[in-house]
Structure formats: structure tokens, C-alpha cells
Write a protein that holds these residues in place. Sequence first.
Motif, PDB file in Angstrom:
ATOM      1  N   ALA A  40      72.299  31.045  56.082  1.00  0.00           N
ATOM      2  CA  ALA A  40      73.240  30.014  55.611  1.00  0.00           C
ATOM      3  C   ALA A  40      73.473  28.981  56.712  1.00  0.00           C
ATOM      4  N   LYS A  41      73.601  29.485  57.957  1.00  0.00           N
ATOM      5  CA  LYS A  41      73.773  28.562  59.096  1.00  0.00           C
ATOM      6  C   LYS A  41      72.527  27.690  59.259  1.00  0.00           C
ATOM      7  N   PHE A  42      71.348  28.311  59.088  1.00  0.00           N
ATOM      8  CA  PHE A  42      70.093  27.561  59.198  1.00  0.00           C
ATOM      9  C   PHE A  42      70.061  26.426  58.170  1.00  0.00           C
ATOM     10  N   ALA A  43      70.452  26.734  56.924  1.00  0.00           N
ATOM     11  CA  ALA A  43      70.406  25.714  55.859  1.00  0.00           C
ATOM     12  C   ALA A  43      71.299  24.526  56.209  1.00  0.00           C
ATOM     13  N   ASP A  44      72.493  24.806  56.730  1.00  0.00           N
ATOM     14  CA  ASP A  44      73.420  23.721  57.105  1.00  0.00           C
ATOM     15  C   ASP A  44      72.843  22.865  58.223  1.00  0.00           C
ATOM     16  N   GLU A  45      72.341  23.530  59.285  1.00  0.00           N
ATOM     17  CA  GLU A  45      71.804  22.794  60.434  1.00  0.00           C
ATOM     18  C   GLU A  45      70.526  22.035  60.062  1.00  0.00           C
ATOM     19  N   PHE A  46      69.732  22.622  59.148  1.00  0.00           N
ATOM     20  CA  PHE A  46      68.502  21.977  58.692  1.00  0.00           C
ATOM     21  C   PHE A  46      68.824  20.640  58.026  1.00  0.00           C
ATOM     22  N   GLU A  47      69.840  20.637  57.153  1.00  0.00           N
ATOM     23  CA  GLU A  47      70.227  19.397  56.479  1.00  0.00           C
ATOM     24  C   GLU A  47      70.760  18.372  57.472  1.00  0.00           C
ATOM     25  N   LYS A  48      71.581  18.839  58.424  1.00  0.00           N
ATOM     26  CA  LYS A  48      72.225  17.907  59.366  1.00  0.00           C
ATOM     27  C   LYS A  48      71.247  17.339  60.392  1.00  0.00           C
ATOM     28  N   GLN A  49      70.345  18.188  60.906  1.00  0.00           N
ATOM     29  CA  GLN A  49      69.498  17.752  62.025  1.00  0.00           C
ATOM     30  C   GLN A  49      68.094  17.320  61.612  1.00  0.00           C
ATOM     31  N   TYR A  50      67.525  17.998  60.591  1.00  0.00           N
ATOM     32  CA  TYR A  50      66.129  17.723  60.217  1.00  0.00           C
ATOM     33  C   TYR A  50      66.056  16.639  59.149  1.00  0.00           C
TER      34      TYR A  50
END
Length: 459
Positions: free
Chosen positions: A402-412
Amino acid sequence: MSKEYKTIQEVAGPLMLVRGVEGVTYNELGEIELADGSRRRCKVLEIDEGNALVQLFEVSAGINLSSSKVRFLGRCMELGVSEDMLGRMFDGLGRPIDGGPEILPEKRMDINGLPMNPAARSYPEEFIQTGVSAIDGLNTLVRGQKLPIFSCSGLPHANLAAQIARQAKVRGSNEPFAVVFAAMGITFEEADFFMKSFSETGAIDRAVLFLNLANDPAVERVSTPKLALTAAEYLAFEKDMHVLVILTDITNFADSLREISAARKEVPGRRGYPGYMYTELATIYERAGRQRGHKGSITMMPILTMPEDDKTHPIPDLTGYITEGQIILSRELYRKSIAPPIDVLPSLSRLKDKGIGKGKTREDHADTMNQLFSAYARGKDAKELMVVLGEAALTDMDKLYAKFADEFEKQYVSQGYNTDRSIEETLDIGWKLLGILPKSELKRIKDEYLDKYYRPYSG
């Protein structure tokens, strides 16, 4: 001297019926001379035993049936082309609107062109860098491909179109690259945005712009993409340039087809669109590609707004049949201030595998792409589960996803409209985010790439 006819029978909206004509052909251009000497252009839509139904390029107001004359020009609509078109802006009929001089054409080309013979096509396989991570990293654009962007009303597809037009490049090559940009049915505000965006960044120097405004006639809107592709074919197959064609908005083009069809009282098809809309879209899209024996290529990114956000609407539906994938913009991501709001999971580039890997992008590209898709999909599932059952119901691993999904949207995915990322930067951001997950979870990546690139996430 072509024959003049004073046999205008009736005028109904944008259509005019001329009786008793001889030797006139479908799609032929005509000229109407009014009583005051002013002239308006028209195009033949239908011929039936000496009766010609023509469509006006301008308004029909002021045409007196008895005193106006029609002259048919014996040719289809043509565009005068030369390399001087680069750096210039034109209206939807190919007339300069940037205050510069008229183009001195090297030759004149029929705007209807010819679809490329399938046997003469070369397979698209060279990577084009757009500078947008969600496209370059996960839905790669390949030279000669047709990759549409499916947007929704109110989403910033104009910003994304301008960004790709400014940033797109063929890496590691000195081959000449150009952008042909055609906007159909846009407002004055949007036209001003595109003009400023190209002029201020210097991208105009290698671009040709065709701008058709919302208050221009429907028949002009139908001609605009054909003019743009004629310019692209000249630059690609006669001047050996690699050309990226961006067409926005295909929905306005299709609505113009419907408007003309309704005026002709044709039997409507799905949602009121004419049955030949598939043919019209295909004749535009299929002009992209690479040809054997020619160095140049035409890559196309048509942009369309899906009416009512509906993927099954005839315009996106037919476009999806003809093209090689789609980039989908998401209203949900837009509400989260993700820019550009590209929803990577339903997006697809069917030719991406041909344009990536060693010697094209980087050897780890395919593995990291598959792993990012997999991790993001699982992360979104974990977030949905969290909404229903609460965070306490998630395992520690689910929380990491879930943390990965959030950071993926914000950074990638979210990088703004002014950031130009190289493919190496995009891949490195992907590796940084994969560091959120333990090495044992990255089952889609070869061990040699894990040893070389994997580092635990440091925030």
C-alpha cells in the motif's frame, strides 16, 4: 478556363445544391463568387446525375441564389509543402496565422494521401523518449507507432500534449526530428496556450502547428488532421525526418463528421455517428508508420476525450481497434493532484517490448516494468481492502505494498508538466521505489539486475 454555373438550386445550412454540372468529381474543390465579387470555397460531397451537393468552408449567409456563380477547380484540396513550414503556425485550411509570409511550396500534395501498403511497412522498433515516466517506463512509445491518449472532459490533456510535443526526441541519433501538431475545435484560450507553449520553449523551431478553432466550420475541422498528416508525410518520406504527429481532439473531428452527416440526412449509426466513421478514423491513423526504402517515419499520438468518461463510446472504441494501445488519463488521479494523471494499469502500448532493452533503453527495463506493474496492482488491491476492513486487517507485507502504491503515484507518475526525465532517471526512480519491498518479493527481476541495482528504500 473552368466553366461557371449559375444554377444554385438551394442552400441549407453549410450545404448547397448545384444543378446541371458536367465532369465534376467527388471531393473536388469549388469556388463561389458572390454578387459583390467576394469568393468562398466549397467541396463536393456528392454527385448524382448532374446534381452536385457541395459543402461550404465558410458561412452561407449572404449567398444570393440567382446572382452567385460556382466554378469547380478540377482538383482535390491540396497543401503546398516545403521545409519552410517548420517553425510556422497555420489555420485548419493551411493558411499562415503567425504573421509570417506565405509558404513558397516546393510541391503541392493531395491532402487525402494514400494509406500505406502493409507489405511496404517496416516494423516499429526504435524507442522514442517523451520525458514522461509513465509513458517511457511502462507504456513505451516506439517509432512508427500509433499510441492514442484517452482523456476525459476537464482533464489536462492539453498540458500533456504540449509537454510531449516539447520533450519528445529520438535518443542517441543525429537524425532530424520534427513535431507536427494539429488541434481541432479548440477554444481561443487553448490556441493561445499552445502558441505560447511552443514559442516560449523554442520547440516551435522544429514544429509545424495547425490550429482549428471551435468557431471555424465543421468541414475545416475534418480537413485539419489530413493537412497535418500531409505535412508529416512530406517531412518523413521526402526529407527523411522522424516526425511525431499529435492530433487533439479526435472527438471534435468525429463530432464534425456527425454534423455533416446529419446535414446530408444520412442514416445515422451508433450514437448518431455516420457508419463510415470507422473508415474515416482508419484513413487518418493508418497514415502513420515506417516504409521500406525510406529513412523517415511517422509516429502518431491522437488525443481524444471520452464522452461521459465512457471507454465503450464509439470514438474510443473504434480508435482502440485501429491503434496499437492507449494511454488512459484518470479522473481519480487528477483529484489527487497527480500530474499528469496517467492511469498505468489500464494503459497499454502493444509495441513496448520491441522498443526497450539493451542498446535501446537499458537491459533491466523489461524486468523492472513488469515488477512495477505487479507491485502497483497489488498495492492498489491492498488500499481497497484497507478502505473496507481497516488498516488492522492488513498484513505487514500488504502495508508495504500500500505504501509502495502511494509513493509510486507521487514520485513516478506525478512529475508535473515541465519535468523532462531521461529513461535512465525513470528507471532509477523505479528501482528506488522497488526498494520499499523486500528483495524476496521481486520475483519478476533477474538476480543479476537485483545485485546491480537494488537498494533498500531510504525515503
